[in-house]
Design an enzyme around this catalytic site. Structure first.
Site, PDB file in Angstrom:
ATOM      1  N   CYS A  85       0.718  -1.301  -0.057  1.00  0.00           N
ATOM      2  CA  CYS A  85       0.009  -0.035   0.219  1.00  0.00           C
ATOM      3  C   CYS A  85       0.920   1.176  -0.048  1.00  0.00           C
ATOM      4  CB  CYS A  85      -1.089   0.089   1.036  1.00  0.00           C
ATOM      5  SG  CYS A  85      -2.207   1.191   1.079  1.00  0.00           S
ATOM      6  N   HIS A 204      -3.265  -5.625   1.195  1.00  0.00           N
ATOM      7  CA  HIS A 204      -2.593  -6.031   2.533  1.00  0.00           C
ATOM      8  C   HIS A 204      -2.660  -7.352   2.766  1.00  0.00           C
ATOM      9  CE1 HIS A 204      -2.288  -1.586   4.104  1.00  0.00           C
ATOM     10  NE2 HIS A 204      -3.171  -1.511   3.113  1.00  0.00           N
ATOM     11  N   GLU A 206      -0.410  -8.661   5.042  1.00  0.00           N
ATOM     12  CA  GLU A 206      -0.226  -8.881   6.360  1.00  0.00           C
ATOM     13  C   GLU A 206      -1.541  -8.756   7.265  1.00  0.00           C
ATOM     14  OE1 GLU A 206      -0.560  -4.314   6.016  1.00  0.00           O
ATOM     15  OE2 GLU A 206      -0.119  -6.147   4.981  1.00  0.00           O
TER      16      GLU A 206
END
Length: 241
Positions: A85, A204, A206
């Site tokens: 991002c 994302h 994560e």
């Protein structure tokens, strides 16, 4: 293995990235934007957020942070670097990746579970996936529209450097953007450099590393919510190859 995660003023997802690194079995090393060394890490992650408040442009100030001089040098030397991002925006501003990120075509912030098609599973960050595999990870941005001139787009396509594309199957989104959430050229969600060690993407991974805490994909009975973990296991595999 030691994987560094850089924190800039305004970073939001550094702790999430460090947790993902630990869940993958590596040691997470917190790096500060003002650091002048990388503390002997084997790879670097630039996480999401709004570094320096996204003043001027997203990532435009971060590229001048002291730590980025070391990251750029390390990337040119072959170190794996992942930009997520805002981290993707910083990679573009630092010229480690081509193109630029501008505001979403619908001029609104978007947050949703986003299907991605794996176009290139040969990078340092994607070997855990199958080619053409569709994964689902969270997406949240307001400056997520990837743009580049026609020549750059053609080069990315011809050289197989498009790593992820937005895929069909999003649960919701602005009208007219059900597949491509932000108007990115060629539905591009992530790209790599010519050597495959530097990867940037807007969604994302994560946030999709633990069952029960990431997106659940309809029709999948097992291992839902962990589609992002492959990024972190992939880089560990590449470092020992």
């Amino acid at each position: 293995m030691r994987i560094g995660v850089v924190t800039f003023p305004g970073t939001l997802d550094d702790r999430d990235a460090l947790r993902a690194v630990r869940l993958a079995g590596a040691e997470g090393v917190a790096l500060w934007h003002g650091d002048d060394d990388l503390q002997d890490v084997d790879a670097v992650i630039l996480p999401g957020g709004f570094s320096y408040g996204d003043y001027l442009r997203a990532g435009a100030i971060s590229r001048f942070a002291p730590v980025m001089e070391k990251v750029v040098d390390a990337a040119h030397g072959g170190m794996p670097v992942l930009g997520i991002c805002n981290g993707f925006q910083i990679l573009c501003e630092s010229h480690l990746l081509p193109g630029s990120m501008i505001k979403n075509a619908h001029r609104a912030f978007i947050c949703r579970d986003q299907p991605l098609r794996v176009e290139n599973n040969r990078t340092a960050w994607t070997t855990a996936y199958d080619a053409d595999q569709v994964i689902r990870i969270p997406l949240k941005n307001q400056d997520g529209q990837f743009v580049a001139d026609q020549r750059t787009l053609e080069e990315l396509e011809a050289e197989g450097r498009v790593v992820f594309r937005y895929a069909e199957g999003a649960t919701h989104g602005p009208e007219g953007f059900e597949t491509n959430p932000n108007g990115s050229r060629h539905d591009i969600a992530g790209i790599t450099n010519a050597y495959g060690n530097v990867v940037g993407l807007m969604p994302h991974p994560e946030h999709a590393v633990e069952a029960g805490f990431g997106p659940d994909e309809p029709g999948r009975a097992t291992r839902t919510g962990v589609d992002g973990l492959g990024f972190f296991t992939s880089v560990m595999r590449s470092l020992v190859a």
